[in-house]
Design a protein around this motif. Structure first.
Motif, PDB file in Angstrom:
ATOM      1  N   ASP A  12     -67.707 -27.191  54.227  1.00  0.00           N
ATOM      2  CA  ASP A  12     -66.643 -26.641  54.714  1.00  0.00           C
ATOM      3  C   ASP A  12     -65.948 -25.983  53.321  1.00  0.00           C
ATOM      4  N   ASP A  14     -67.354 -23.849  51.344  1.00  0.00           N
ATOM      5  CA  ASP A  14     -67.602 -22.740  51.390  1.00  0.00           C
ATOM      6  C   ASP A  14     -67.060 -22.119  52.872  1.00  0.00           C
ATOM      7  N   ASP A  15     -66.453 -22.798  53.690  1.00  0.00           N
ATOM      8  CA  ASP A  15     -65.945 -21.440  54.373  1.00  0.00           C
ATOM      9  C   ASP A  15     -64.650 -21.865  53.965  1.00  0.00           C
ATOM     10  N   ILE A  16     -63.810 -21.964  53.001  1.00  0.00           N
ATOM     11  CA  ILE A  16     -62.788 -21.878  52.545  1.00  0.00           C
ATOM     12  C   ILE A  16     -62.613 -20.873  51.723  1.00  0.00           C
TER      13      ILE A  16
ATOM     14  N   ARG B   8     -66.035 -12.505  54.979  1.00  0.00           N
ATOM     15  CA  ARG B   8     -66.495 -12.954  53.546  1.00  0.00           C
ATOM     16  C   ARG B   8     -66.769 -14.314  54.624  1.00  0.00           C
ATOM     17  N   ARG B   9     -66.601 -15.189  55.510  1.00  0.00           N
ATOM     18  CA  ARG B   9     -66.551 -16.691  55.259  1.00  0.00           C
ATOM     19  C   ARG B   9     -67.445 -16.396  55.965  1.00  0.00           C
ATOM     20  N   LEU B  10     -68.013 -18.208  55.564  1.00  0.00           N
ATOM     21  CA  LEU B  10     -69.103 -18.836  55.920  1.00  0.00           C
ATOM     22  C   LEU B  10     -69.556 -18.713  57.025  1.00  0.00           C
ATOM     23  N   ASN B  11     -70.183 -18.258  58.163  1.00  0.00           N
ATOM     24  CA  ASN B  11     -70.240 -18.004  59.925  1.00  0.00           C
ATOM     25  C   ASN B  11     -71.674 -19.038  59.667  1.00  0.00           C
ATOM     26  N   ASP B  47     -75.788 -27.107  57.122  1.00  0.00           N
ATOM     27  CA  ASP B  47     -75.321 -28.184  58.366  1.00  0.00           C
ATOM     28  C   ASP B  47     -75.476 -28.244  59.112  1.00  0.00           C
ATOM     29  N   GLN B  59     -70.582 -32.774  63.449  1.00  0.00           N
ATOM     30  CA  GLN B  59     -71.389 -32.143  62.650  1.00  0.00           C
ATOM     31  C   GLN B  59     -72.920 -32.956  61.479  1.00  0.00           C
ATOM     32  N   ARG B 104     -74.794 -24.229  59.941  1.00  0.00           N
ATOM     33  CA  ARG B 104     -74.720 -22.468  58.522  1.00  0.00           C
ATOM     34  C   ARG B 104     -75.197 -23.463  57.509  1.00  0.00           C
ATOM     35  N   VAL B 107     -76.139 -24.023  51.876  1.00  0.00           N
ATOM     36  CA  VAL B 107     -75.556 -24.403  50.727  1.00  0.00           C
ATOM     37  C   VAL B 107     -75.831 -25.486  49.627  1.00  0.00           C
TER      38      VAL B 107
END
Ligand SMILES: Cc1cc2nc3c(=O)[nH]c(=O)nc-3n(C[C@H](O)[C@H](O)[C@H](O)COP(=O)(O)OP(=O)(O)OC[C@H]3O[C@@H](n4cnc5c(N)ncnc54)[C@H](O)[C@@H]3O)c2cc1C
Ligand SMILES: [Zn+2]
Lengths: 87, 250
Positions: A12, A14-16, B8-11, B47, B59, B104, B107
Motif C-alpha cells: 500500500d 509503494d502505491d503512494i 511510477r505507481r505500483l501496478n 500482495d 487482499q 502486485r 514489495v
C-alpha cells in the motif's frame, strides 16, 4: 486481534511513494522512539489500517482507502529518515 | 499530477499458475509465471487480490518462496490453508494450473537477506513463516554464498514440515547449512524431547550465542514471532540484529 507489522504495509505504501518506506526510520511523535517503519504494529487490514509505535503503542500512521482515494494520516511521525537516491 | 508520477505507481499484474506442488496436506506451492517480473530479494512478498463477481475484493500478502530467479519470470508462493480463512483456501484448494491470479510486487525491503551481508544467519520460522526463510536458503545456494545458515523450524507434527525433502538434501549437500526442528504437538519416533513450543532452552541450545552477532530473521504467526523475539532479547541478542515479520493470527 489479527496483529501484523509494518512489513505488511509495503504494497500500500509503494502505491503512494516512489521508494520503499517500510525501510525508512521513523521517530515517534509521542515518545521519541525510533525504528524501521517495518517494525510498527499493524492493526486492521486494507482498506483501513492503523500502525502503532512498538514502544508506546500510540498511533503513528493510518491508511484508509475509500471511494477510489487513499488517505494517509502521518501525524504520529515526527520525522522520517531515508537514504538519498544515489547515496 | 504529471504522467511520469502516475506511471511510477505500483501496478497490479496478472500471474498465471504454471505449476502446483503439494507440500503437506494443508500447504501448497503455486508456481506463477509473471510477465515483466522485475526480480526480487529473498524475503520480499507480494500482495494477492481476489475480486468477486460483485466487485468485493480481498487482499492478502504472501512471501515469495523462490530465489530470484530460475527461470526468469516465475514466482513461487507457498500457502497454508486456514480452514475458516477467506483467501487461503482458494489458493490451496481451488486454483488450478492455467488460472490467473492478480498480484502486485515484489514489495518490502526490510525483511530481506542479501548475499553481500557477511555475518552468520539465524532463521527462526513457525509454520508458514518458513516461506521467506526458504527463499533466503535458496538464495544462499544460488549465490554460492558461504555464510553459516541455521534454520530453527517450529511445526506441529513431522507431517507438517514444508519443503522436507529439499531441506534434507540441502543440509546434506550445502556446507554451513543446518536445520533444527521443534515439534509442538507430535514429535517423530525416537525424538529426544517431548513436543513443546519454542522456548529459551531451545534457542539457547540450538540458536547461536549472542557473540556471533548473527543476522536473525524471525517469521510466523504473530504470537510465535513475539515470543521468539522476546526470548532472543532476554538471552542477550542485540535487538537491532533481529528482524521480524508477523503473518497474523493470534
Ligand atoms: C508479509 C506477510 C507475508 C505472508 N506470507 C505468507 C506465506 O508465505 N504463506 C502463508 O500461508 N501465509 C502468509 N501470510 C499470511 C496471509 O497473508 C494470510 O493472512 C493467510 O493466508 C490467512 O488469510 P485468509 O484470508 O485465509 O484468512 P482470514 O480470513 O484472514 O482469517 C481467518 C482466521 O484465521 C486467523 N488468521 C489470519 N492469519 C493467520 C495466520 N497467518 N496464522 C494463523 N491464523 C491466522 C484470523 O485471525 C481469522 O480468525 C503472510 C502475511 C504477511 C503479512
Ligand atoms: Zn512511541
Amino acid at each position: 486481534m489479527n496483529m501484523l507489522d509494518g512489513n505488511a504495509l509495503a504494497g500500500d505504501l509503494d502505491d503512494i511513494f516512489t521508494v520503499d518506506v517500510t525501510t525508512a526510520r521513523f521517530v515517534c511523535a509521542t515518545c521519541g522512539h525510533s525504528g524501521a517503519m517495518a517494525t510498527l504494529r499493524l492493526f486492521g487490514r486494507t482498506p483501513a489500517s492503523v500502525a502503532r509505535c512498538p514502544s508506546c503503542t500510540e498511533v503513528v500512521l493510518c491508511l484508509v482507502k475509500a471511494d477510489g482515494r487513499v488517505f494517509l494520516d502521518t501525524r504520529g511521525i515526527a520525522r522520517l529518515e531515508l537514504p538519498m537516491s544515489g547515496a | 499530477m504529471t504522467q511520469a508520477a502516475v506511471s511510477r505507481r505500483l501496478n497490479w499484474r496478472i500471474g498465471t499458475v504454471t505449476g502446483i506442488r503439494a507440500e503437506t496436506p494443508s500447504i501448497r506451492t503455486l508456481v506463477l509465471d509473471v510477465p515483466d517480473w522485475p526480480g526480487h530479494l529473498a524475503g520480499q512478498h507480494i500482495d494477492v487480490r481476489l475480486t468477486a463477481p460483485d466487485g468485493y475484493q480481498a487482499q492478502r500478502s504472501y512471501s515469495i518462496g523462490s530465489a530470484w530467479s530460475s527461470p526468469p519470470g516465475t514466482v513461487e508462493l507457498t500457502v497454508q490453508r486456514l480452514d475458516d480463512g477467506e483467501v487461503s483456501p482458494y489458493l490451496t484448494d481451488t486454483v488450478e494450473v492455467g488460472d490467473q491470479v492478480e498480484l502486485r510486487g515484489p514489495v518490502g525491503g526490510w525483511f530481506v537477506w542479501r548475499e553481500t551481508q557477511t555475518p552468520p544467519v539465524l532463521l527462526i520460522g513457525g509454520g508458514s513463516g518458513v516461506v521467506p526463510l526458504m527463499a533466503m536458503i535458496r538464495q544462499r545456494s544460488l549465490a554460492k554464498a558461504t555464510q553459516p545458515f541455521r534454520l530453527i523450524y517450529s511445526v506441529r507434527t513431522p507431517e507438517d514440515v514444508c519443503y522436507a525433502q529439499e531441506l534434507r538434501d540441502r543440509v546434506r549437500d550445502e556446507a554451513g547449512l543446518d536445520v533444527r526442528f521443534v515439534y509442538t504437538r507430535k514429535a517423530p519416533e525416537g525424538w529426544a524431547e517431548p513436543p513443546k513450543r519454542i522456548d529459551a532452552a531451545t534457542l539457547n541450545t540450538y540458536g547461536w550465542p549472542p557473540e556471533f552477532m548473527a543476522e536473525t530473521f524471525v517469521c510466523g504467526p504473530t504470537s510465535f514471532v513475539e515470543t521468539t523475539a522476546d526470548i532472543l532479547i532476554a538471552l542477550g541478542h542485540d535487538a537491532r540484529r533481529i528482524r521480524t515479520e508477523r503473518f497474523g493470527g493470534k
